[in-house]
Motif scaffolding. Structure first.
Motif, PDB file in Angstrom:
ATOM      1  N   TYR A   1      21.506   1.512  -8.880  1.00 13.47           N
ATOM      2  CA  TYR A   1      22.544   1.490  -9.649  1.00 13.47           C
ATOM      3  C   TYR A   1      22.539   1.510 -11.216  1.00 13.47           C
ATOM      4  CZ  TYR A   1      27.403   0.378 -10.951  1.00 13.47           C
ATOM      5  OH  TYR A   1      28.422   0.445 -11.434  1.00 13.47           O
ATOM      6  N   PHE A   2      21.547   0.470 -11.382  1.00 15.14           N
ATOM      7  CA  PHE A   2      21.135   0.238 -12.832  1.00 15.14           C
ATOM      8  C   PHE A   2      20.657   1.424 -13.392  1.00 15.14           C
ATOM      9  CE2 PHE A   2      21.267  -4.300 -14.061  1.00 15.14           C
ATOM     10  CZ  PHE A   2      22.179  -4.712 -13.295  1.00 15.14           C
ATOM     11  N   ALA A   3      19.636   2.146 -12.737  1.00 16.21           N
ATOM     12  CA  ALA A   3      18.906   3.296 -13.287  1.00 16.21           C
ATOM     13  C   ALA A   3      19.698   4.277 -13.686  1.00 16.21           C
ATOM     14  CB  ALA A   3      17.855   3.792 -12.272  1.00 16.21           C
ATOM     15  N   GLN A   4      21.007   4.518 -12.772  1.00 13.28           N
ATOM     16  CA  GLN A   4      21.977   5.656 -12.960  1.00 13.28           C
ATOM     17  C   GLN A   4      22.764   5.394 -14.309  1.00 13.28           C
ATOM     18  OE1 GLN A   4      23.917   5.312  -9.171  1.00 13.28           O
ATOM     19  NE2 GLN A   4      23.141   7.408  -8.636  1.00 13.28           N
ATOM     20  N   VAL A   5      23.085   4.055 -14.499  1.00 12.26           N
ATOM     21  CA  VAL A   5      23.964   3.781 -15.453  1.00 12.26           C
ATOM     22  C   VAL A   5      23.212   4.010 -17.047  1.00 12.26           C
ATOM     23  CG1 VAL A   5      25.271   1.952 -16.777  1.00 12.26           C
ATOM     24  CG2 VAL A   5      25.375   2.289 -14.112  1.00 12.26           C
ATOM     25  N   TYR A   6      21.940   3.342 -16.878  1.00 11.92           N
ATOM     26  CA  TYR A   6      21.007   3.474 -18.044  1.00 11.92           C
ATOM     27  C   TYR A   6      20.837   4.804 -18.282  1.00 11.92           C
ATOM     28  CZ  TYR A   6      20.428  -1.352 -19.314  1.00 11.92           C
ATOM     29  OH  TYR A   6      20.478  -2.593 -19.680  1.00 11.92           O
ATOM     30  N   GLN A   7      20.286   5.858 -17.267  1.00 11.90           N
ATOM     31  CA  GLN A   7      20.319   7.033 -17.506  1.00 11.90           C
ATOM     32  C   GLN A   7      21.386   7.816 -18.241  1.00 11.90           C
ATOM     33  OE1 GLN A   7      18.666  10.074 -14.633  1.00 11.90           O
ATOM     34  NE2 GLN A   7      20.667  10.938 -14.737  1.00 11.90           N
ATOM     35  N   ALA A   8      22.706   7.474 -17.664  1.00  6.89           N
ATOM     36  CA  ALA A   8      23.815   8.153 -18.136  1.00  6.89           C
ATOM     37  C   ALA A   8      24.044   7.711 -19.862  1.00  6.89           C
ATOM     38  CB  ALA A   8      25.174   7.580 -17.566  1.00  6.89           C
ATOM     39  N   LEU A   9      23.757   6.562 -20.082  1.00  4.78           N
ATOM     40  CA  LEU A   9      23.930   6.039 -21.616  1.00  4.78           C
ATOM     41  C   LEU A   9      22.740   6.861 -22.212  1.00  4.78           C
ATOM     42  CD1 LEU A   9      24.362   2.346 -21.732  1.00  4.78           C
ATOM     43  CD2 LEU A   9      25.759   4.008 -22.774  1.00  4.78           C
ATOM     44  N   ARG A  10      21.466   6.858 -21.678  1.00  8.91           N
ATOM     45  CA  ARG A  10      20.490   7.651 -22.708  1.00  8.91           C
ATOM     46  C   ARG A  10      20.846   8.909 -23.174  1.00  8.91           C
ATOM     47  NH1 ARG A  10      15.967   9.326 -19.044  1.00  8.91           N
ATOM     48  NH2 ARG A  10      16.611  11.300 -20.030  1.00  8.91           N
ATOM     49  N   ILE A  11      21.477   9.431 -21.847  1.00 10.60           N
ATOM     50  CA  ILE A  11      21.690  11.102 -22.051  1.00 10.60           C
ATOM     51  C   ILE A  11      22.889  11.252 -23.235  1.00 10.60           C
ATOM     52  CG2 ILE A  11      22.707  13.129 -21.016  1.00 10.60           C
ATOM     53  CD1 ILE A  11      21.667  12.371 -18.437  1.00 10.60           C
ATOM     54  N   GLU A  12      23.845  10.416 -23.104  1.00 12.32           N
ATOM     55  CA  GLU A  12      24.911  10.163 -24.072  1.00 12.32           C
ATOM     56  C   GLU A  12      24.341   9.930 -25.628  1.00 12.32           C
ATOM     57  OE1 GLU A  12      27.687  11.567 -24.161  1.00 12.32           O
ATOM     58  OE2 GLU A  12      28.468  10.648 -26.335  1.00 12.32           O
ATOM     59  N   VAL A  13      23.496   9.121 -25.683  1.00 15.60           N
ATOM     60  CA  VAL A  13      23.083   8.446 -26.863  1.00 15.60           C
ATOM     61  C   VAL A  13      22.111   9.674 -27.648  1.00 15.60           C
ATOM     62  CG1 VAL A  13      21.510   6.875 -28.167  1.00 15.60           C
ATOM     63  CG2 VAL A  13      22.951   6.158 -26.547  1.00 15.60           C
ATOM     64  N   ASN A  14      21.420  10.271 -26.764  1.00 18.34           N
ATOM     65  CA  ASN A  14      20.507  11.314 -27.395  1.00 18.34           C
ATOM     66  C   ASN A  14      21.239  12.910 -27.504  1.00 18.34           C
ATOM     67  OD1 ASN A  14      18.151   9.907 -28.325  1.00 18.34           O
ATOM     68  ND2 ASN A  14      18.507   9.116 -26.034  1.00 18.34           N
ATOM     69  N   ASP A  15      22.396  12.984 -26.892  1.00 16.06           N
ATOM     70  CA  ASP A  15      22.918  14.141 -26.600  1.00 16.06           C
ATOM     71  C   ASP A  15      22.127  15.358 -26.026  1.00 16.06           C
ATOM     72  OD1 ASP A  15      25.227  16.051 -27.093  1.00 16.06           O
ATOM     73  OD2 ASP A  15      24.616  16.667 -29.136  1.00 16.06           O
ATOM     74  N   GLU A  16      21.421  14.647 -24.885  1.00 13.00           N
ATOM     75  CA  GLU A  16      20.473  15.307 -24.275  1.00 13.00           C
ATOM     76  C   GLU A  16      20.852  16.802 -23.555  1.00 13.00           C
ATOM     77  OE1 GLU A  16      17.861  13.035 -21.628  1.00 13.00           O
ATOM     78  OE2 GLU A  16      18.065  11.347 -23.315  1.00 13.00           O
ATOM     79  N   MET A  17      22.254  16.842 -23.073  1.00 11.20           N
ATOM     80  CA  MET A  17      22.638  18.107 -22.464  1.00 11.20           C
ATOM     81  C   MET A  17      22.682  19.095 -23.130  1.00 11.20           C
ATOM     82  SD  MET A  17      21.673  16.845 -19.613  1.00 11.20           S
ATOM     83  CE  MET A  17      21.657  18.419 -18.801  1.00 11.20           C
ATOM     84  N   ASN A  18      23.312  18.869 -24.527  1.00  6.46           N
ATOM     85  CA  ASN A  18      23.799  19.797 -25.497  1.00  6.46           C
ATOM     86  C   ASN A  18      22.511  20.305 -26.056  1.00  6.46           C
ATOM     87  OD1 ASN A  18      26.626  19.915 -24.979  1.00  6.46           O
ATOM     88  ND2 ASN A  18      26.797  18.194 -26.263  1.00  6.46           N
ATOM     89  N   ALA A  19      21.569  19.441 -26.460  1.00 10.21           N
ATOM     90  CA  ALA A  19      20.346  19.718 -27.038  1.00 10.21           C
ATOM     91  C   ALA A  19      19.511  20.656 -25.935  1.00 10.21           C
ATOM     92  CB  ALA A  19      19.506  18.419 -27.266  1.00 10.21           C
ATOM     93  N   LEU A  20      19.600  20.373 -24.828  1.00  9.46           N
ATOM     94  CA  LEU A  20      18.527  21.173 -23.632  1.00  9.46           C
ATOM     95  C   LEU A  20      19.380  22.514 -23.794  1.00  9.46           C
ATOM     96  CD1 LEU A  20      16.389  21.514 -21.679  1.00  9.46           C
ATOM     97  CD2 LEU A  20      18.191  20.359 -20.122  1.00  9.46           C
ATOM     98  N   ALA A  21      20.741  22.548 -23.828  1.00  8.30           N
ATOM     99  CA  ALA A  21      21.356  23.799 -23.612  1.00  8.30           C
ATOM    100  C   ALA A  21      20.979  24.789 -24.752  1.00  8.30           C
ATOM    101  CB  ALA A  21      22.770  23.645 -23.238  1.00  8.30           C
ATOM    102  N   GLU A  22      21.167  24.224 -25.996  1.00 10.71           N
ATOM    103  CA  GLU A  22      20.960  24.854 -27.171  1.00 10.71           C
ATOM    104  C   GLU A  22      19.179  25.613 -26.984  1.00 10.71           C
ATOM    105  OE1 GLU A  22      22.160  22.775 -30.698  1.00 10.71           O
ATOM    106  OE2 GLU A  22      23.884  22.742 -29.915  1.00 10.71           O
ATOM    107  N   PHE A  23      18.418  24.446 -26.713  1.00 10.28           N
ATOM    108  CA  PHE A  23      16.935  24.670 -26.943  1.00 10.28           C
ATOM    109  C   PHE A  23      16.504  25.996 -25.886  1.00 10.28           C
ATOM    110  CE2 PHE A  23      13.329  23.868 -24.315  1.00 10.28           C
ATOM    111  CZ  PHE A  23      12.174  24.075 -24.977  1.00 10.28           C
TER     112      PHE A  23
END
Ligand code: SAM
Length: 299
Positions: free
Chosen positions: A193-215
């Motif tokens: 549970y903790f890992a899922q929540v922390y992962q979600a926050l990390r993805i948002e903070v670093n805008d990871e999905m948009n960065a990956l899509a553009e890359f």
């Protein structure tokens, strides 16, 4: 001293990159240079490796040798930098997504729920958005979206409600503040549970999905015919974008037809099924467990 990062799927990813000694390559996620090293060893004086990392700490691992350039930038801007370096086409691109062990293991980076620290989670310490700001400033609805989309947190609504309630009376500044909230909302195994929540926050903070899509989209245009695209992912959201791009030429997975009605397929798949770390690698390096390797060849 603790190791910065152990490279994952090293042999498999380097073999599938099919390195040409005088080729031009990009390692989009330099980290400790675990993947860059064997690429550089194979290149001759005509070859070149451009590596990217948005984390300044990775620069302590840089190689000081001709034929190597380390760029402090987000890989989403790969096209701009290739233009700057006057590189039109690449023989291969490798990306080993996610975070390094170093980032997880340094407490003050705030990536891990195991350490007491400020809620930071920025891979690039020069960027402005921190995990603390997300938890403090985002609306309850936006938080729900992040936890459910990026972490597949089953009770995202309950968790966001709790955060909104707590922050009315006290600040959520540290991992300890946040963990106290999570303990009241945990569903199922605590670690997961903790890992899922922390992962979600990390993805948002670093805008990871948009960065990956553009890359991914921009990299496709930079590869030569026959050029290899080698990507290691660590969760299903990343893997879906890569799988879509390799199958259809776009990250949404939409089949596109040419003027003659034929479906366009810019890539040939090198492997039909994802390549996974061997049981030995998983045992030796538990952080490799969720890794998946996909490789495509530009047509
Ligand atoms: C899994 S590590 C790479 C490890 C490397 N392959 C090795 O074996 O040493 C991922 C690295 O990519 C960097 N990174 C993640 N997302 C990035 C992005 N959007 N742009 C540039 N670097 C990024 C992280 O800072 C981290 O150092």
């Amino acid at each position: 001293m603790q190791e910065y990062h152990i490279p994952v799927l090293l042999e498999e990813s380097i073999a599938s990159l099919n390195i040409l000694p005088d080729g031009v390559y990009v390692d989009a996620t330099f980290g400790a240079g675990g993947h860059s090293k064997p690429i550089l060893t194979t290149l001759n004086a005509k070859g070149h490796l451009y590596a990217f990392d948005q984390d300044e700490d990775a620069f302590d691992n840089a190689f000081d040798q001709p034929g190597f350039t380390l760029v402090h930038a987000n890989y989403r801007y790969i096209n701009r930098f290739m233009k700057l370096y006057k590189v039109d086409q690449l023989d291969g691109i490798l990306a080993d997504l996610g975070i390094s062990s170093h980032q997880i293991d340094v407490p003050e980076r705030g990536f891990s729920f195991r350490f007491s620290s400020e809620l930071d989670m920025r891979m690039n310490s020069g960027s402005s958005l921190t995990a603390r700001q997300v938890l403090t400033e985002y609306t309850e609805e936006d938080l729900t979206g992040i936890f459910s989309d990026y972490g597949e947190v089953r009770n995202a609504i309950t968790l966001s409600k709790k955060i909104a309630e707590v922050r009315k009376t006290r600040d959520i500044i540290t991992t300890d503040d946040f963990n106290a909230i999570l303990r009241q909302c945990t569903m199922g195994p605590v670690q997961k549970y903790f890992a899922q929540v922390y992962q979600a926050l990390r993805i948002e903070v670093n805008d990871e999905m948009n960065a990956l899509a553009e890359f991914l989209q921009r990299s496709m245009d930079l590869l030569k015919p026959g050029g290899r695209f080698v990507v290691i992912t660590y969760h299903s959201l990343e893997d879906r974008l890569v799988k879509n791009l390799f199958k259809t030429g776009n990250v949404s997975g939409e089949l596109i037809k040419d003027d003659f009605g034929n479906i366009t397929r810019p890539f040939e798949l090198y492997n039909k099924n994802v390549i996974l770390p061997s049981p030995e690698e998983q045992k030796q390096n538990p952080r490799s467990r969720s890794a998946k390797l996909r490789v495509a060849i530009k047509r």
